[in-house]
Design an enzyme around this catalytic site. Structure first.
Site, PDB file in Angstrom:
ATOM      1  CE1 TYR A  43      -0.648  64.752 -64.129  1.00 34.66           C
ATOM      2  CE2 TYR A  43      -2.566  65.279 -65.276  1.00 34.66           C
ATOM      3  CZ  TYR A  43      -1.499  65.551 -64.517  1.00 34.66           C
ATOM      4  OH  TYR A  43      -1.287  66.825 -64.021  1.00 34.66           O
ATOM      5  CG  ASN A  56      -6.948  70.193 -65.562  1.00 37.66           C
ATOM      6  OD1 ASN A  56      -6.421  71.132 -66.103  1.00 37.66           O
ATOM      7  ND2 ASN A  56      -6.603  68.829 -65.706  1.00 37.66           N
TER       8      ASN A  56
END
Length: 498
Positions: free
Chosen positions: A55, A194
Site C-alpha cells: 500500500y 501521513n
C-alpha cells in the site's frame, strides 16, 4: 548564536520542539538517525524491485488502494499526492506552528521506518535551520494530510514561503538559500503527508503555553488572594496532603511561597470564617489542571517518539517486511488536547471569578472598580467584561473535537481523530487565556496598590514590581487596551520566579 538541539537515540521532549519552533534553535540529527534513514530507504527500493504489492508504495491511496501501479509511475504518484492533498483553506498557520509541525515530522521519520530518503529529511532540516517557512493554510485537516502536503510542495519549490522577513515563491527562496527542489520517489509523497506530525507539533507548542500559564495563574491568583485578604489556612500543607494529587501539592506549595511573610494576610486572619471558593480552592482547581497537563504531556511525548506512518517498513534489507496498519490515527493526541482544553478553560474561569471579586466593592473592601474616584472614572469595570467574554468563548472551544466523526475516502477512512482541529482550537483557547490571566494580573496589581507595598509578601511584591516596569498604577481613566497588552507581554516573556 542559536542553541543546538540534537535528536538521536534518547527520548524526544516537547520542550525540544518548542525550542526549535519558537526559539529558533538549530536542529541536528545523530549518525544513527542517518543510518536508519538510509536503511529504510533501501528497503523501499527492494520492495519496488521485487514487485511486492505494498500500500502506498506501488498502489493508489485511500480507497484507491487496490490499484497497482508500475514502477515508472511511482515518482509521479508521490508528486501527485502532494499536489492533490495540498488543498487546505483558511488563515495561515503562524511561523512557529509550521516549524513545530516540521520538527514533529522529522521526529517521525527519524526511526527509519517510513522509508523516506535522507535527502528529504536534509531538506526539512535546511528549511528549519535557515528559517524557510512554508505558507500553510490552517484549516482542512481531519488529523493529517493537508498541512504536511503544503510543506512537501514547498520542499519541491512549489508555493510560497516566508524567507528573510518576506513572503516569496518557494523556488526563489530555495535558490537564494543554495538548495535544490526535491524530487520525491516511491512512497515519499505518502510519507510526507501521513502520520500525526501536524497535531503533535501543534500540541507541543500548546504544552509550552499551558505550562507557562499554569505557573502564572498561581502568581496572579496569589496576588488576588492577598488583595482580598484571604485566609491563608486554606493552603495549609497538612490539609492539602490529605488529597494526594501531585498537582494540588505543587500549586499549594507555590501559593504558600508566594504569600509567605505577608503582613497584610497576617493582619487579616479571622476577618471571615472562610473565603469564596475561587480563592480558597486554588490549590485544588489549579492542581487538577496541572494533573491534566501532566497526562497530556505524557500522551504528546509518546506520540512525538512514535513512528506514525502507514505503511511502515520493518526489518533489514536482508529480511524486510512492509506492514499496513493504523499508527497515523491520532486519537491519543486528540484526546489529550481536548482534555487539556477543558483544564485550561477552567483555569481561566477561576481567574475571571477572582478578578470579578476585585472590582466588586460589595466583597472586595476596595474602591469600586479599583479606581480612587469612581463615577467620573469607570476604572477596571469593562476589563472584567472582557474576561467574561473570553471565558464564554473558551467554554465553546473546550467542547471535545474528538467526539465528532466523519467518513472519508469512500468508506476507507471511516473513523477520524480530528486531532489537528483539537490542537488548533486549543491554541485559540490558550491565546484567550493569556488575556484573562493578564487582566487578573493588571487588576490584582491595582488592588494591591491600595493596600501599600510595605504590607505585601516578598513574592507578590516581586511580581508587582515586574508589571510596574511597564504599567503604572491607575489614578484616572486611560486607554486600557494597551495596558492589557503590556500585562500579557509580561506573561509571555517572563517566567514566574516561584
Amino acid at each position: 548564536m542559536n542553541a543546538t538541539v540534537e535528536w538521536g537515540d534518547e527520548p524526544l521532549r516537547w520542550q525540544d520542539v518548542a525550542r526549535v519552533a519558537r526559539g529558533k534553535a538549530i536542529l541536528t540529527l545523530s549518525d544513527s538517525v542517518w543510518s536508519r534513514l538510509a536503511q529504510g530507504r533501501e528497503i523501499v527500493a527492494l520492495i519496488v524491485a521485487s514487485g511486492h504489492v505494498a500500500y502506498g508504495v506501488n498502489t493508489g491511496l485511500g480507497a484507491l488502494c487496490n490499484i497497482s501501479l508500475p514502477e515508472e509511475q511511482l515518482s509521479q504518484l508521490s508528486r501527485n499526492t502532494l499536489l492533490s492533498h495540498a488543498c487546505g483553506v483558511g488563515p495561515l498557520l503562524d511561523e512557529a506552528q509550521t516549524r513545530a509541525i516540521m520538527c514533529a515530522a522529522i521526529a517521525n521519520y527519524s526511526h527509519g521506518k517510513s522509508g523516506i530518503s535522507p535527502a528529504i529529511v536534509e531538506q526539512l532540516l535546511a528549511f528549519l535551520n535557515q528559517q524557510i517557512t512554508p505558507q500553510v493554510p490552517s484549516q482542512g485537516s481531519v488529523g493529517y494530510l493537508s498541512h504536511m502536503a503544503h510543506i512537501g510542495l514547498a520542499l519541491m519549490g512549489v508555493g510560497d514561503v516566508g524567507w528573510q522577513g518576506v513572503v516569496v515563491p518557494a523556488e526563489q527562496a530555495l535558490a537564494e538559500a543554495g538548495l535544490k527542489p526535491i524530487s520525491p520517489g516511491a512512497k515519499e509523497g505518502l510519507s510526507l503527508v501521513n502520520g500525526t506530525p501536524c497535531m503533535t507539533g501543534l500540541a507541543c507548542l500548546a504544552l509550552d503555553d499551558a505550562q507557562r500559564l499554569l505557573d502564572w495563574a498561581d502568581v496572579t491568583g496569589a496576588m488576588s488572594f492577598e488583595a482580598l485578604r484571604g485566609q491563608i489556612v486554606a493552603f495549609d500543607e497538612e490539609i492539602l496532603a490529605l488529597k494526594a494529587s501531585p498537582g494540588i501539592q505543587l500549586s499549594g506549595a507555590r501559593l504558600r511561597r508566594l504569600l509567605a511573610d505577608s503582613a497584610l494576610l497576617a493582619e487579616s486572619v479571622g476577618v471571615r470564617t472562610q473565603d469564596a471558593l475561587s480563592l480558597r480552592s486554588m490549590p485544588q482547581v489549579h492542581g487538577a489542571c496541572r494533573d491534566q497537563f501532566s497526562h497530556a504531556r505524557q500522551q504528546v511525548e509518546t506520540e512525538l517518539n512514535a513512528c506514525t506512518d502507514n505503511p511502515l517498513v520493518l526489518g533489514t534489507p536482508e529480511n524486510w517486511r512492509v506492514v499496513s496498519q493504523a499508527n497515523p490515527h491520532g486519537e491519543s493526541v486528540a484526546m489529550a488536547c481536548d482534555v487539556l482544553a477543558i483544564a485550561m478553560a477552567e483555569l481561566g474561569s477561576m481567574s475571571e471569578r477572582r478578578l470579578d471579586r476585585l472590582v466588586n466593592p460589595l466583597v472586595s473592601g476596595l474602591p469600586a472598580f479599583l479606581v480612587a474616584k469612581p463615577g467620573v472614572n469607570s476604572g477596571m469595570m469593562i476589563a472584567q467584561y472582557v474576561a467574561a467574554s473570553l471565558c464564554g468563548e473558551n467554554k465553546q472551544l473546550a467542547q471535545p473535537a474528538v467526539l465528532d466523526n466523519f467518513v472519508t475516502s469512500a468508506l476507507q477512512e471511516d473513523h477520524l481523530s480530528l486531532g489537528t482541529g483539537s490542537a488548533l482550537k486549543l491554541h485559540r483557547l490558550l491565546g484567550n487565556l493569556y488575556h484573562i490571566i493578564g487582566i487578573e494580573y493588571l487588576l490584582a496589581a491595582q488592588a494591591l496598590h491600595f493596600h501599600g507595598e510595605n504590607k505585601l509578601a516578598p513574592g507578590t511584591r516581586q511580581s508587582l514590581a515586574l508589571l510596574r516596569e511597564t504599567v503604572a498604577p491607575w489614578e484616572d481613566d486611560r486607554w486600557l487596551a494597551p495596558e492589557i497588552g503590556k500585562a500579557v507581554n509580561v506573561l509571555k516573556h517572563h517566567q514566574p520566579g516561584f
